[in-house]
Design an enzyme around this catalytic site. Structure first.
Site: not given
Length: 514
Positions: A140, A166, A215, A233, A281, A291
């Site tokens: 192609h 391709c 490393c 290392c 709530c 207290c």
């Protein structure tokens, strides 16, 4: 840079290779660590240039045996994840099927007339001369500008660029390295070949890159009962899970422990254990004073009793017993958080002590070793016992750190006394050794007229403590690796074991120069 079929995989070899992964050479204590910890290595550390050679050898072998170009050999090896034996077996069994699977075509599916002056690009649909058009085994035709854009985009997308097909949607022909070399710029070419090099390690099952940042070494692992490896290392890690080396604790326990340490639900548990919801709530409130008369903050302003939760507007007394499931739940959570904190704090502290010991060793090797050698009139080789002591401390801190994760998940109550005894003895021995190396060594950095007798006594003490501490930790590691098997013995045998161990500890303590 020009690339040819012969030097197709040599692009990285010209780069500067830092074989120790950015580590300080004076701080590379790995050789001594191996002597102290590893009786027999079951792995091999492979540098980048050695990986390139292994990669090149495999390409040459496949190219020679299968009578293929190096480009085609590379395509096959990438598809088979660098498993040469499997590739050869399947190729000789059904070559046609393998060619179709990987995209190596014998004949092009599109035949572009070689005498044709104008050839249309399949992407931009402009007409070009034969020299301006390129194609892979399928035939192609695409202009080189479109090829460059197509492949560059694939490279930017990541390692998938090693298996590019391709551009024709219905075509399965593979794009080989010869096309990569022909149409890409140097920076994209370098990135591609970086992916190519890393594929040799990452696609296989026997090699892994060292996880330490910077490393460039890989580890090839053999058969072994343990996964701890030490890279050039100086970084020690578990080959199986790539976390920090964590023997004698298994990977599953480490995974659970790390996840727990990062889990936000622990914060929620703290809130549940140390607060109560406002009855009005429902916001959690922490009691910070003595207290029991509480006033909710913010816009709520509700006043209530901390003990019973009733509103203070009609509150008289709360001494009558009422079943409180929430209180029981908070008590359990408080107990669990206290238990978790016990193990977590000691896990963190031992890691901190280990890092400090590593820093102290680096300072000793880079600065203090020469100073001590001059002050004591001794060659550096005679001071190796100090390095050995620090290496033992570093390794013992690592082991001790992970024993606290082990202890947290130890549900067998029958095994806990033996575990805590062995852990406690090892920890006590380590503290003696660490104190000696960290504090008692300081006096010898000051030059004295007659240092020999005092320093020789210190040498004997530190050497003895190093050996004793190693014995303690060897016993601890062996016991944990065996699942604290001594507990499965009869109670009489277990008692005898502990008594024998205590007598040994007493004997050792007398010889610890204290």
């Amino acid at each position: 840079m020009d690339y040819s079929d012969d030097d197709m995989i040599d692009n990285e070899s010209g780069e500067e290779n830092n074989s120790d992964g950015g580590g300080n050479e004076s701080y590379n204590y790995n050789a001594a660590v191996d002597t102290i910890i590893l009786s027999e290595k079951s792995y091999v550390i492979i540098k980048e240039e050695e990986i390139l050679k292994l990669q090149r050898d495999d390409i040459e072998r496949v190219s020679t045996i299968l009578f293929l170009s190096q480009v085609e050999a590379i395509v096959l090896l990438l598809h088979y994840h660098w498993c040469v034996s499997k590739l050869e077996d399947e190729w000789f069994t059904d070559e046609e099927r393998i060619r179709k699977t990987v995209g190596i075509l014998k004949e092009p599916v599109v035949d572009v007339n070689g005498t044709e002056v104008d050839i249309q690009c399949g992407i931009c649909f402009e007409s070009y001369t034969r020299k301006e058009i390129a194609s892979v085994s399928c035939g192609h035709p695409y202009c080189k500008t479109c090829w460059t854009g197509y492949i560059t985009t694939k490279i930017e997308d990541g390692p998938g660029c090693l298996r590019v097909k391709c551009p024709e949607p219905s075509c399965y022909a593979v794009v080989g390295q010869d096309m990569i070399d022909e149409v890409t710029e140097k920076k994209d070419k370098d990135k591609y070949y970086r992916y190519f090099l890393r594929s040799y390690v990452e696609d296989g099952k026997k090699m892994k890159w060292c996880p330490s940042p910077g490393c460039e070494c890989a580890v090839e692992f053999g058969e072994s009962s343990g996964y701890d490896v030490a890279c050039l290392c100086s970084y020690r890690f578990c080959w199986n899970c790539s976390e920090d080396a964590h023997s004698p604790v298994d990977c599953e326990t480490v995974s659970k422990w790390i996840f727990k340490n990062q889990d936000e639900s622990e914060n929620k548990n703290w809130i549940l254990a140390n607060s109560k919801p406002c009855p009005k709530c429902k916001r959690p409130i922490e009691k910070s004073h003595g207290c029991n008369h509480m006033t909710c903050s913010a816009s709520c302003g509700h006043r209530f009793c901390w003990i019973c939760g009733k509103s203070y507007s009609d509150h008289y007394a709360c001494n009558n017993y009422v079943e409180d499931a929430d209180h029981d739940k908070r008590t359990l959570l408080q107990s669990e958080i206290k238990r978790y904190t016990h193990y977590y704090v000691r896990w963190v502290e031992n890691q901190s002590s280990r890092l400090k010991a590593m820093s102290d060793l680096e300072k000793f090797q880079s600065v203090q070793l020469k100073q001590l050698s001059d002050n004591q009139c001794k060659p550096k080789i005679d001071l190796q016992f100090i390095v050995d002591a620090w290496l033992q401390i570093i390794e013992c801190r690592r082991v001790l750190k992970w024993t606290y994760a082990y202890g947290y998940y130890l549900d067998n109550l029958a095994k806990r006394p033996l575990f805590e005894y062995l852990q406690g003895e090892a920890e006590t021995g380590l503290e003696r050794l660490h104190h000696c190396a960290e504090n008692e060594l300081k006096q010898f950095f000051i030059k004295s007229e007659d240092p020999s007798d005092t320093f020789n006594a210190f040498r004997m003490k530190l050497t003895g403590l190093t050996k004793v501490t190693k014995t303690y930790f060897d016993n601890l590691v062996k016991a944990l690796e065996n699942g604290l098997a001594d507990v499965t013995k009869s109670s009489e045998e277990s008692a005898d074991f502990l008594e024998t161990q205590k007598l040994y500890d007493a004997y050792i303590s007398e010889g610890c120069f204290f």
